[in-house]
Structures are given as C-alpha cells and as structure tokens.
Motif scaffolding. Structure first.
Motif, PDB file in Angstrom:
ATOM      1  N   LEU A 179      -6.876  18.666   1.100  1.00 30.25           N
ATOM      2  CA  LEU A 179      -7.619  17.508   0.617  1.00 30.25           C
ATOM      3  C   LEU A 179      -6.767  16.265   0.739  1.00 30.25           C
ATOM      4  N   THR A 180      -7.385  15.184   1.147  1.00 26.84           N
ATOM      5  CA  THR A 180      -6.644  13.930   1.241  1.00 26.84           C
ATOM      6  C   THR A 180      -7.470  12.793   0.634  1.00 26.84           C
ATOM      7  N   MET A 181      -6.804  11.666   0.417  1.00 28.46           N
ATOM      8  CA  MET A 181      -7.405  10.494  -0.226  1.00 28.46           C
ATOM      9  C   MET A 181      -7.928  10.847  -1.617  1.00 28.46           C
ATOM     10  N   PRO A 209      -2.574  12.001  -1.910  1.00 26.22           N
ATOM     11  CA  PRO A 209      -3.297  11.077  -2.791  1.00 26.22           C
ATOM     12  C   PRO A 209      -3.896   9.890  -2.039  1.00 26.22           C
ATOM     13  N   PHE A 210      -4.882   9.272  -2.648  1.00 25.51           N
ATOM     14  CA  PHE A 210      -5.365   7.988  -2.130  1.00 25.51           C
ATOM     15  C   PHE A 210      -4.312   6.950  -2.486  1.00 25.51           C
ATOM     16  N   THR A 211      -3.819   6.226  -1.485  1.00 28.69           N
ATOM     17  CA  THR A 211      -2.703   5.322  -1.746  1.00 28.69           C
ATOM     18  C   THR A 211      -2.638   4.170  -0.751  1.00 28.69           C
ATOM     19  N   VAL A 212      -2.199   3.022  -1.246  1.00 28.02           N
ATOM     20  CA  VAL A 212      -2.069   1.869  -0.358  1.00 28.02           C
ATOM     21  C   VAL A 212      -0.988   2.080   0.696  1.00 28.02           C
TER      22      VAL A 212
HETATM   23  N1  LIG Z   1      -4.153   8.940   1.750  1.00 22.16           N
HETATM   24  C1  LIG Z   1      -4.807   7.826   2.057  1.00 22.16           C
HETATM   25  N2  LIG Z   1      -5.004   6.877   1.109  1.00 22.16           N
HETATM   26  C2  LIG Z   1      -5.676   5.742   1.407  1.00 22.16           C
HETATM   27  N3  LIG Z   1      -6.174   5.443   2.607  1.00 22.16           N
HETATM   28  C3  LIG Z   1      -5.999   6.334   3.587  1.00 22.16           C
HETATM   29  C4  LIG Z   1      -5.312   7.570   3.373  1.00 22.16           C
HETATM   30  N4  LIG Z   1      -5.304   8.258   4.543  1.00 22.16           N
HETATM   31  C5  LIG Z   1      -5.931   7.481   5.443  1.00 22.16           C
HETATM   32  N5  LIG Z   1      -6.352   6.321   4.887  1.00 22.16           N
HETATM   33  C6  LIG Z   1      -7.079   5.238   5.539  1.00 22.16           C
HETATM   34  O1  LIG Z   1      -8.382   5.692   5.865  1.00 22.16           O
HETATM   35  C7  LIG Z   1      -8.797   5.181   7.131  1.00 22.16           C
HETATM   36  C8  LIG Z   1      -9.158   6.337   8.060  1.00 22.16           C
HETATM   37  O2  LIG Z   1      -7.989   7.117   8.303  1.00 22.16           O
HETATM   38  P1  LIG Z   1      -7.701   7.770   9.735  1.00 22.16           P
HETATM   39  O3  LIG Z   1      -6.429   8.512   9.601  1.00 22.16           O
HETATM   40  O4  LIG Z   1      -7.775   6.736  10.792  1.00 22.16           O
HETATM   41  O5  LIG Z   1      -8.935   8.769   9.843  1.00 22.16           O
HETATM   42  P2  LIG Z   1      -9.543   9.512  11.133  1.00 22.16           P
HETATM   43  O6  LIG Z   1      -8.463   9.621  12.158  1.00 22.16           O
HETATM   44  O7  LIG Z   1      -9.984  10.840  10.595  1.00 22.16           O
HETATM   45  O8  LIG Z   1     -10.709   8.693  11.591  1.00 22.16           O
HETATM   46  C9  LIG Z   1      -7.651   4.329   7.649  1.00 22.16           C
HETATM   47  O9  LIG Z   1      -7.900   2.993   7.338  1.00 22.16           O
HETATM   48  C10 LIG Z   1      -6.443   4.832   6.860  1.00 22.16           C
HETATM   49  O10 LIG Z   1      -5.481   3.826   6.669  1.00 22.16           O
END
Ligand SMILES: Nc1ncnc2c1ncn2[C@@H]1O[C@H](COP(=O)(O)OP(=O)(O)O)[C@@H](O)[C@H]1O
Ligand SMILES: [Mg+2]
Length: 247
Positions: A179-181, A209-212
């Motif tokens: 799980l992510t974000m 985690p969801f993180t900046v």
């Molecule tokens: N753990 C996280 N917390 C916050 N934002 C995230 C996280 N992981 C990815 N993101 C953001 O989510 C968006 C999609 O991520 P991305 O890795 O490009 O997904 P995908 O390759 O599956 O389309 C991007 O803007 C990225 O910066």
C-alpha cells in the motif's frame, strides 16, 4: 556475476505510485552496491524526467524492441552512481503496434534484455498503466512483479487484476504488492493498512505514507533517499527493496 533480477513495477491503474516506486527502488538498489538499469516503458517518460535524462523525441523504443537498434546504445547514465536509464520517448505510444508486428510479440522485451543481464544486477521496468502488450512483455520478462496499491479495500480489485494477468499463461514471477500514499488520519486508509496485509499473503506490511517528500522528487530530480534519508518514506522504500531482493 550471475543473471540480473528483473523487477516490473506494474498496476492496471495510473497514478498509484509506480514511477515513484521504480525510481526509489533503483536508487536504493544502487545504494546497496548493485548495478541498476531502469527501463522507462511509459510514453509519459516520468522516470526519465525524474532522473534528468533527456527524452528522445522519436525512434527509440520501436527500434530497440524490433532489434534494429541495440538497447545498449540507447542506455544513458544518470547522475546517480550505479543507475542507468533506458529512456522513454514518444514512440512508446505506438509500442503496442510495433510489438504486434514482431514475431513472438509477448517475449520481445525479454529477448532484448537478455544481453544486458550480464551488465546489470537489477533491471527495473517502469510500466505504463493497463493491460497492454507492453505490460504483457514486462510481466513475462519479470522475476518479481511489484504492485503499488491505493489504500482502500477497493484496491483488492486491482490486486486481483494484476494476479490474474500474471497467472494467465502460467508466468511464474513472484508477486509483491504494497500500500502506498497511506494517510493514517483517514479511517479508510488505516483499515486498509491494518487489514489487507494480513488478509492477502502477497500484500506486504510495508506501507509507504502519503508525504510531500514524494512530490519533492520532481523539484530535486532525485530519489527520496538522496534528500530525505530519514523520512518514513525513504525507510519504507529501503525495506521494500530488501523485501523484493529476497522475493
Ligand atoms: N507516497 C506518496 N505521497 C504523496 N504523493 C505521492 C506518493 N507517491 C507518489 N505520489 C505522487 O502521486 C503522483 C503519481 O505518482 P506516480 O509515481 O507518477 O504514479 P504512476 O507511475 O503509477 O502513474 C505523482 O504526482 C507523485 O508525486
Ligand atoms: Mg508512471
């Protein structure tokens, strides 16, 4: 050195953190001393861009997969020691068509990778979303399929889709999902993080985690471990790499 390990970062969904995962895993594997190739298979070229490699406008993917141009020539070094990139380009949009025209269209990518397997310890495939011929190629070449999941009980559906694709013609890659974000302030996220890993064997209890800091990768053009090594996300990706390396 023995054959490299091929890891496909894959989901049927977009925006679930595949590219973020691919780049962080590549960085972590290189930090552990491995020679890493990240193959950007998505025409959006986000991984290529994150690692500051110039995207080719035309001619790359098709030529590489048809065998017309050697993959080795298309590979670029990055500023990360130990990480090379096979950059995406706009022609990846036509990749399904190009692959279809080649013989054994489902195993082209594996064949192209073969001569590279002596040069790299780890090959990471950053896949486009969806069940395409490109995905089929990536899944077939993979030793491990790593699937990021959104933190919701509904993500079990996308997990099942990935598992179905893998079992379809008896591909025996190991499947690792996570799980992510995850935002622990949200009840639904907590429920997913608490329940899914114990319910489904392939879903690890490693949670990103969801993180900046994930978003700041774009500004830094770097993996989280390079600029925020003590963050929870950096630790989660390090753990994930070690989990995948064991799979
Ligand atoms: N753990 C996280 N917390 C916050 N934002 C995230 C996280 N992981 C990815 N993101 C953001 O989510 C968006 C999609 O991520 P991305 O890795 O490009 O997904 P995908 O390759 O599956 O389309 C991007 O803007 C990225 O910066
Ligand atoms: Mg992506």
């Amino acid at each position: 050195m023995s054959d490299s390990r091929v890891i496909a970062v894959f989901s049927t969904k977009g925006g679930v953190g595949k590219t973020t995962t691919a780049v962080n895993l590549a960085w972590q594997a290189a930090a552990d001393g491995h020679r890493v190739l990240l193959w950007d298979l998505d025409p959006q070229a986000a991984a290529t861009w994150l690692l500051s490699v110039r995207q080719k406008l035309r001619g790359g993917a098709e030529a590489v997969l048809s065998g017309e141009r050697s993959a080795a020539k298309a590979i670029r070094e990055t500023s990360v020691e130990g990480v090379d990139v096979l950059p995406a380009d706009a022609s990846y949009r036509d990749l399904d068509i190009a692959l279809d025209a080649t013989k054994k269209s489902g195993s082209r990518l594996a064949r192209v990778l073969k001569p590279l397997r002596d040069e790299y310890d780890v090959v990471i495939l950053d896949c486009p979303p969806g069940a395409s011929l490109v995905a089929e190629n990536a899944l077939r070449a993979a030793d491990v399929v790593l699937a990021p999941l959104a933190p919701s009980l509904l993500s079990l559906r996308s997990f099942d889709q990935v598992r179905d694709l893998l079992t379809e013609d008896g591909r025996d890659a190991a499947l690792v999902a996570f799980l992510t974000m995850v935002d622990r302030r949200k009840r639904s996220h907590r429920d997913a993080a608490d329940e899914l890993p114990s319910r489904v064997a392939e879903i690890t209890d490693i949670v990103v985690p969801f993180t900046v800091v994930a978003e700041r990768m774009g500004e830094k053009h770097a993996a989280i471990g390079a600029f925020a090594p003590r963050s929870e996300a950096a630790k989660a990706y390090a753990a994930l790499w070690h989990r995948v390396a064991r799979a």
